[in-house]
Design an enzyme around this catalytic site. Structure first.
Site, PDB file in Angstrom:
ATOM      1  N   GLU A  37       0.574  -1.315   0.093  1.00 30.05           N
ATOM      2  CA  GLU A  37      -0.094  -0.110  -0.128  1.00 30.05           C
ATOM      3  C   GLU A  37       1.057   1.004   0.085  1.00 30.05           C
ATOM      4  OE1 GLU A  37      -2.470   0.732   3.275  1.00 30.05           O
ATOM      5  OE2 GLU A  37      -3.772   1.954   2.509  1.00 30.05           O
ATOM      6  N   GLU A  62       5.335   4.878   3.101  1.00 35.00           N
ATOM      7  CA  GLU A  62       4.489   6.343   3.862  1.00 35.00           C
ATOM      8  C   GLU A  62       5.871   6.887   3.931  1.00 35.00           C
ATOM      9  OE1 GLU A  62       0.943   7.424   4.923  1.00 35.00           O
ATOM     10  OE2 GLU A  62       2.321   9.062   4.421  1.00 35.00           O
ATOM     11  N   ASP A 114      -2.915  12.719  -2.522  1.00 33.91           N
ATOM     12  CA  ASP A 114      -2.767  13.192  -2.941  1.00 33.91           C
ATOM     13  C   ASP A 114      -3.126  13.895  -4.225  1.00 33.91           C
ATOM     14  OD1 ASP A 114      -2.660  13.734   0.226  1.00 33.91           O
ATOM     15  OD2 ASP A 114      -0.482  13.500  -0.105  1.00 33.91           O
ATOM     16  N   LYS A 118      -2.974  22.301  -8.181  1.00 33.07           N
ATOM     17  CA  LYS A 118      -2.220  23.088  -8.683  1.00 33.07           C
ATOM     18  C   LYS A 118      -1.667  23.061  -9.743  1.00 33.07           C
ATOM     19  CE  LYS A 118      -3.600  26.265  -4.771  1.00 33.07           C
ATOM     20  NZ  LYS A 118      -3.347  26.656  -3.112  1.00 33.07           N
ATOM     21  N   ASP A 150     -10.866  11.101  -5.290  1.00 40.66           N
ATOM     22  CA  ASP A 150     -12.573  11.664  -5.464  1.00 40.66           C
ATOM     23  C   ASP A 150     -12.583  12.407  -6.833  1.00 40.66           C
ATOM     24  OD1 ASP A 150     -10.182  13.011  -3.767  1.00 40.66           O
ATOM     25  OD2 ASP A 150     -11.985  14.318  -3.479  1.00 40.66           O
TER      26      ASP A 150
HETATM   27  C1  LIG Z   1      -4.984  11.768   1.303  1.00 37.39           C
HETATM   28  S1  LIG Z   1      -4.051  10.580   2.708  1.00 37.39           S
HETATM   29  C2  LIG Z   1      -4.461   8.675   2.374  1.00 37.39           C
HETATM   30  C3  LIG Z   1      -5.139   8.190   3.569  1.00 37.39           C
HETATM   31  C4  LIG Z   1      -5.757   6.971   3.457  1.00 37.39           C
HETATM   32  N1  LIG Z   1      -4.565   5.324   1.956  1.00 37.39           N
HETATM   33  C5  LIG Z   1      -6.511   6.424   3.042  1.00 37.39           C
HETATM   34  O1  LIG Z   1      -7.179   6.485   2.493  1.00 37.39           O
HETATM   35  O2  LIG Z   1      -7.403   7.592   3.810  1.00 37.39           O
HETATM   36  C6  LIG Z   1      -2.270   9.932   1.437  1.00 37.39           C
HETATM   37  C7  LIG Z   1      -1.021  10.057   2.068  1.00 37.39           C
HETATM   38  O3  LIG Z   1      -0.109   9.391   1.044  1.00 37.39           O
HETATM   39  C8  LIG Z   1       0.695   9.816   1.699  1.00 37.39           C
HETATM   40  N2  LIG Z   1       1.755   9.901   0.444  1.00 37.39           N
HETATM   41  C9  LIG Z   1       1.823  10.678  -0.477  1.00 37.39           C
HETATM   42  N3  LIG Z   1       2.569  11.042  -1.190  1.00 37.39           N
HETATM   43  C10 LIG Z   1       3.443   9.738  -0.971  1.00 37.39           C
HETATM   44  C11 LIG Z   1       4.120   9.501  -1.658  1.00 37.39           C
HETATM   45  N4  LIG Z   1       4.831   9.805  -2.755  1.00 37.39           N
HETATM   46  N5  LIG Z   1       4.866   8.490  -1.012  1.00 37.39           N
HETATM   47  C12 LIG Z   1       4.492   7.517  -0.004  1.00 37.39           C
HETATM   48  N6  LIG Z   1       3.551   7.983   1.026  1.00 37.39           N
HETATM   49  C13 LIG Z   1       2.699   9.228   0.736  1.00 37.39           C
HETATM   50  C14 LIG Z   1       0.267  10.887   2.609  1.00 37.39           C
HETATM   51  O4  LIG Z   1       1.850  10.915   3.005  1.00 37.39           O
HETATM   52  C15 LIG Z   1      -0.355  10.189   2.896  1.00 37.39           C
HETATM   53  O5  LIG Z   1      -0.702   9.881   4.469  1.00 37.39           O
END
Ligand SMILES: C[S@@+](CC[C@H](N)C(=O)[O-])C[C@H]1O[C@@H](n2cnc3c(N)ncnc32)[C@H](O)[C@@H]1O
Length: 210
Positions: A37, A62, A114, A118, A150
């Site tokens: 994941e 993460e 994420d 922008k 989303d």
């Molecule tokens: C919007 S949250 C979604 C968390 C979870 N998957 C959920 O659905 O509730 C996005 C997560 O991905 C992590 N993340 C974003 N870009 C990442 C990357 N390039 N490598 C590892 N983690 C990343 C962020 O730190 C955050 O914890």
């Protein structure tokens, strides 16, 4: 109390990555199929999968140190020994591609990456054609990638990235991810966006056989 190891490539596992044995060298049984994941955040999907599917190894990548620490604390407090669960604190693109053994991974789970909406933040978006190519190469036969977002714009961009990278095909109609693997529970972010009335897009791609 159960201990959950956090892998820090520079400190403890760098050689393993360099030698090409990748993440699976850190699991009690490295021969189990590996599911990854990316960005578990504060959600329990990975933990639940590790509990419910002991016949697989589960790796979370993460890049937020705070969230990794929180995850480790949470798992340790639950006290269940999980030799098939590991977390690694790195940005995903630093590992997948450079260090994962090609053909090794059974599945990726990427829920609510994420979107960086922008234009001047576009370079931070995860799902580029290059990254999709790295994911594809690390997948084994019949490997799959399950995603949820989303964002109406990002879902189009993700599909374009897959089309440009090539070698993967979309599976229509399945609700992949949490529903497909660990029960029909929405993730933390799925719940948040649903409460705000947003449409959730689920996508599954599988690797085309050579
Ligand atoms: C919007 S949250 C979604 C968390 C979870 N998957 C959920 O659905 O509730 C996005 C997560 O991905 C992590 N993340 C974003 N870009 C990442 C990357 N390039 N490598 C590892 N983690 C990343 C962020 O730190 C955050 O914890």
């Amino acid at each position: 109390m159960a201990k959950l190891a956090v892998l820090r490539p520079y400190e403890t596992t760098w050689e393993d990555w360099l030698l090409g044995s990748g993440a699976s060298a850190q699991f009690e049984d490295p021969d189990l199929p590996l599911e990854i994941e990316i960005g578990p955040g504060d959600d329990d999907f990975l933990y639940e999968c590790a509990c419910e599917h002991a016949d697989r190894n589960w790796l979370g990548i993460e890049y937020s140190r705070k969230r990794v620490r929180r995850y480790v604390r949470k798992v340790e407090q639950r006290g269940k020994p999980l030799p098939n669960l590991q977390l690694i604190w790195r940005p995903a693109a630093d590992l997948i591609g450079p260090f994962l053994t090609p053909g090794k991974v059974a599945a990726y789970h990427i829920y609510f990456p994420d979107p960086w909406p922008k234009a001047h933040h576009a370079r931070y978006r995860l799902m580029t054609p290059e990254f999709v190519g790295a994911l594809r190469d690390s997948l084994g036969r019949e490997g799959r990638i399950d995603l949820a977002t989303d964002s109406d714009e990002y879902v189009d961009e993700i599909r374009e990235a897959f089309a440009e990278a090539g070698g993967m095909q979309e599976v229509e109609g399945a609700r992949p991810g949490p529903g497909g693997v660990a029960g029909d529970r929405p993730t933390v972010f799925e719940e948040r966006w649903r409460a705000m009335g947003r449409t959730i897009h689920f996508i599954r791609f599988t690797k085309e056989s050579a």
